[in-house]
Design a protein around this motif. Structure first.
Motif, PDB file in Angstrom:
ATOM      1  N   MET A   1       0.832  -1.168   0.000  1.00  0.00           N
ATOM      2  CA  MET A   1       0.000   0.000   0.000  1.00  0.00           C
ATOM      3  C   MET A   1       0.886   1.243   0.000  1.00  0.00           C
ATOM      4  SD  MET A   1      -3.245  -0.578   2.466  1.00  0.00           S
ATOM      5  CE  MET A   1      -2.559  -1.621   3.718  1.00  0.00           C
ATOM      6  N   GLU A   2       0.478   2.178  -0.765  1.00  0.00           N
ATOM      7  CA  GLU A   2       1.181   3.460  -0.834  1.00  0.00           C
ATOM      8  C   GLU A   2       0.229   4.559  -0.369  1.00  0.00           C
ATOM      9  OE1 GLU A   2       4.358   4.085  -1.818  1.00  0.00           O
ATOM     10  OE2 GLU A   2       4.716   1.939  -1.988  1.00  0.00           O
ATOM     11  N   PHE A   3       0.791   5.564   0.271  1.00  0.00           N
ATOM     12  CA  PHE A   3      -0.011   6.670   0.776  1.00  0.00           C
ATOM     13  C   PHE A   3       0.467   7.986   0.174  1.00  0.00           C
ATOM     14  CE2 PHE A   3      -0.340   3.319   3.897  1.00  0.00           C
ATOM     15  CZ  PHE A   3      -1.704   3.288   4.138  1.00  0.00           C
ATOM     16  N   LEU A  11      -3.293   5.745  -1.800  1.00  0.00           N
ATOM     17  CA  LEU A  11      -3.291   5.965  -3.241  1.00  0.00           C
ATOM     18  C   LEU A  11      -4.011   4.839  -3.958  1.00  0.00           C
ATOM     19  CD1 LEU A  11       0.382   7.159  -3.770  1.00  0.00           C
ATOM     20  CD2 LEU A  11      -1.669   8.562  -3.628  1.00  0.00           C
ATOM     21  N   GLN A  12      -4.604   5.151  -5.096  1.00  0.00           N
ATOM     22  CA  GLN A  12      -5.263   4.159  -5.936  1.00  0.00           C
ATOM     23  C   GLN A  12      -4.381   3.912  -7.148  1.00  0.00           C
ATOM     24  OE1 GLN A  12      -9.207   5.516  -6.802  1.00  0.00           O
ATOM     25  NE2 GLN A  12      -9.882   5.308  -4.687  1.00  0.00           N
ATOM     26  N   TYR A  13      -4.483   2.691  -7.697  1.00  0.00           N
ATOM     27  CA  TYR A  13      -3.661   2.298  -8.837  1.00  0.00           C
ATOM     28  C   TYR A  13      -4.499   2.371 -10.103  1.00  0.00           C
ATOM     29  CZ  TYR A  13      -0.858  -0.617 -11.941  1.00  0.00           C
ATOM     30  OH  TYR A  13      -0.131  -1.079 -12.991  1.00  0.00           O
ATOM     31  N   GLU A  14      -3.901   2.887 -11.179  1.00  0.00           N
ATOM     32  CA  GLU A  14      -4.583   2.970 -12.461  1.00  0.00           C
ATOM     33  C   GLU A  14      -3.713   2.290 -13.512  1.00  0.00           C
ATOM     34  OE1 GLU A  14      -7.274   6.387 -14.142  1.00  0.00           O
ATOM     35  OE2 GLU A  14      -5.159   6.883 -14.435  1.00  0.00           O
ATOM     36  N   LEU A  15      -4.299   1.370 -14.270  1.00  0.00           N
ATOM     37  CA  LEU A  15      -3.572   0.638 -15.303  1.00  0.00           C
ATOM     38  C   LEU A  15      -3.171   1.566 -16.446  1.00  0.00           C
ATOM     39  CD1 LEU A  15      -5.827  -2.534 -15.440  1.00  0.00           C
ATOM     40  CD2 LEU A  15      -3.507  -2.406 -14.576  1.00  0.00           C
ATOM     41  N   PRO A  16      -2.151   1.169 -17.242  1.00  0.00           N
ATOM     42  CA  PRO A  16      -1.781   1.989 -18.396  1.00  0.00           C
ATOM     43  C   PRO A  16      -2.939   2.045 -19.402  1.00  0.00           C
ATOM     44  CG  PRO A  16      -0.453  -0.015 -18.288  1.00  0.00           C
ATOM     45  CD  PRO A  16      -1.304   0.018 -17.073  1.00  0.00           C
ATOM     46  N   TYR A  17      -3.106   3.201 -20.042  1.00  0.00           N
ATOM     47  CA  TYR A  17      -4.231   3.371 -20.960  1.00  0.00           C
ATOM     48  C   TYR A  17      -3.838   4.337 -22.078  1.00  0.00           C
ATOM     49  CZ  TYR A  17      -8.903   4.640 -22.603  1.00  0.00           C
ATOM     50  OH  TYR A  17     -10.004   4.863 -23.381  1.00  0.00           O
ATOM     51  N   MET A  18      -4.019   3.925 -23.322  1.00  0.00           N
ATOM     52  CA  MET A  18      -3.796   4.758 -24.510  1.00  0.00           C
ATOM     53  C   MET A  18      -2.415   5.420 -24.497  1.00  0.00           C
ATOM     54  SD  MET A  18      -6.699   4.598 -26.306  1.00  0.00           S
ATOM     55  CE  MET A  18      -6.821   6.062 -27.276  1.00  0.00           C
ATOM     56  N   PHE A  24      -0.029   5.767  -9.785  1.00  0.00           N
ATOM     57  CA  PHE A  24      -0.738   5.874  -8.517  1.00  0.00           C
ATOM     58  C   PHE A  24      -1.300   7.291  -8.468  1.00  0.00           C
ATOM     59  CE2 PHE A  24       2.170   2.493  -6.917  1.00  0.00           C
ATOM     60  CZ  PHE A  24       1.190   1.600  -6.526  1.00  0.00           C
ATOM     61  N   PHE A  25      -2.539   7.434  -8.011  1.00  0.00           N
ATOM     62  CA  PHE A  25      -3.106   8.770  -7.886  1.00  0.00           C
ATOM     63  C   PHE A  25      -3.882   8.876  -6.585  1.00  0.00           C
ATOM     64  CE2 PHE A  25      -6.461   6.370  -9.810  1.00  0.00           C
ATOM     65  CZ  PHE A  25      -7.638   6.876  -9.276  1.00  0.00           C
ATOM     66  N   CYS A  26      -3.978  10.083  -6.078  1.00  0.00           N
ATOM     67  CA  CYS A  26      -4.695  10.354  -4.840  1.00  0.00           C
ATOM     68  C   CYS A  26      -6.120  10.777  -5.190  1.00  0.00           C
ATOM     69  CB  CYS A  26      -3.993  11.457  -4.052  1.00  0.00           C
ATOM     70  SG  CYS A  26      -4.829  11.826  -2.487  1.00  0.00           S
ATOM     71  N   PRO A  27      -7.133  10.129  -4.589  1.00  0.00           N
ATOM     72  CA  PRO A  27      -8.509  10.528  -4.878  1.00  0.00           C
ATOM     73  C   PRO A  27      -8.922  11.821  -4.164  1.00  0.00           C
ATOM     74  CG  PRO A  27      -8.498   8.687  -3.347  1.00  0.00           C
ATOM     75  CD  PRO A  27      -7.073   8.933  -3.745  1.00  0.00           C
ATOM     76  N   TYR A  31      -2.321  14.809  -6.382  1.00  0.00           N
ATOM     77  CA  TYR A  31      -1.044  14.095  -6.423  1.00  0.00           C
ATOM     78  C   TYR A  31      -1.131  12.903  -7.386  1.00  0.00           C
ATOM     79  CZ  TYR A  31       2.943  11.268  -5.067  1.00  0.00           C
ATOM     80  OH  TYR A  31       4.090  10.529  -5.088  1.00  0.00           O
ATOM     81  N   VAL A  32      -0.111  12.751  -8.259  1.00  0.00           N
ATOM     82  CA  VAL A  32      -0.002  11.639  -9.201  1.00  0.00           C
ATOM     83  C   VAL A  32       1.443  11.168  -9.216  1.00  0.00           C
ATOM     84  CG1 VAL A  32      -0.216  10.910 -11.599  1.00  0.00           C
ATOM     85  CG2 VAL A  32      -1.874  12.486 -10.650  1.00  0.00           C
ATOM     86  N   CYS A  33       1.643   9.855  -9.231  1.00  0.00           N
ATOM     87  CA  CYS A  33       2.984   9.268  -9.312  1.00  0.00           C
ATOM     88  C   CYS A  33       2.971   8.251 -10.450  1.00  0.00           C
ATOM     89  CB  CYS A  33       3.355   8.599  -7.989  1.00  0.00           C
ATOM     90  SG  CYS A  33       4.928   7.737  -8.032  1.00  0.00           S
ATOM     91  N   TYR A  34       3.667   8.556 -11.568  1.00  0.00           N
ATOM     92  CA  TYR A  34       3.729   7.645 -12.712  1.00  0.00           C
ATOM     93  C   TYR A  34       4.756   6.553 -12.448  1.00  0.00           C
ATOM     94  CZ  TYR A  34       0.882  10.976 -15.224  1.00  0.00           C
ATOM     95  OH  TYR A  34      -0.151  11.775 -15.616  1.00  0.00           O
TER      96      TYR A  34
END
Length: 111
Positions: A1-3, A11-18, A24-27, A31-34
């Motif tokens: 888990m990342e904070f 943080l929530q995880y988002e798969l690669p897209y387009m 990881f992004f903060c809801p 904050y965004v961490c690629y």
């Protein structure tokens, strides 16, 4: 888990897209961490097998009782056996057998 380092939210995880890399992004805040798409293995470590000690040794079977159990491998009608309590006290004991046929000497157990 990342904070999130700014607000502390998980943080929530988002798969690669387009063509965009995974991230990881903060809801709660912007904050965004690629994440990098490539993983590099820096060091390979070989796995070493652990030597297993038998539950029943040859010395245990020398003084064991004998019975008319047939060997599942060769079909011989005599076997030496010992019993151990391998599970909790309210469970039956486990019986370990060794075939008495000199060419077979197969071992098996009966739970």
């Amino acid at each position: 888990m990342e904070f999130c380092p700014t607000c502390g939210t998980m943080l929530q995880y988002e798969l690669p897209y387009m063509g965009r890399p995974s991230r990881f992004f903060c809801p709660a805040c912007p904050y965004v961490c690629y994440l990098e798409n490539k993983v590099k293995i820096k060091k390979k470590q070989p796995l070493v097998k652990k030597d297993l000690e038998p539950v029943v040794t040859e010395d245990d079977m020398k003084n064991a009782s004998q019975t008319d159990a047939s060997c599942p491998k060769c079909g011989h009608g005599r076997a030496a056996y010992v019993q151990f309590q391998t599970r909790s006290a309210d469970e039956p004991a486990t019986t370990f057998y060794t075939c008495l046929n000199e060419t077979c000497r197969n071992r098996w157990r009966d739970d």
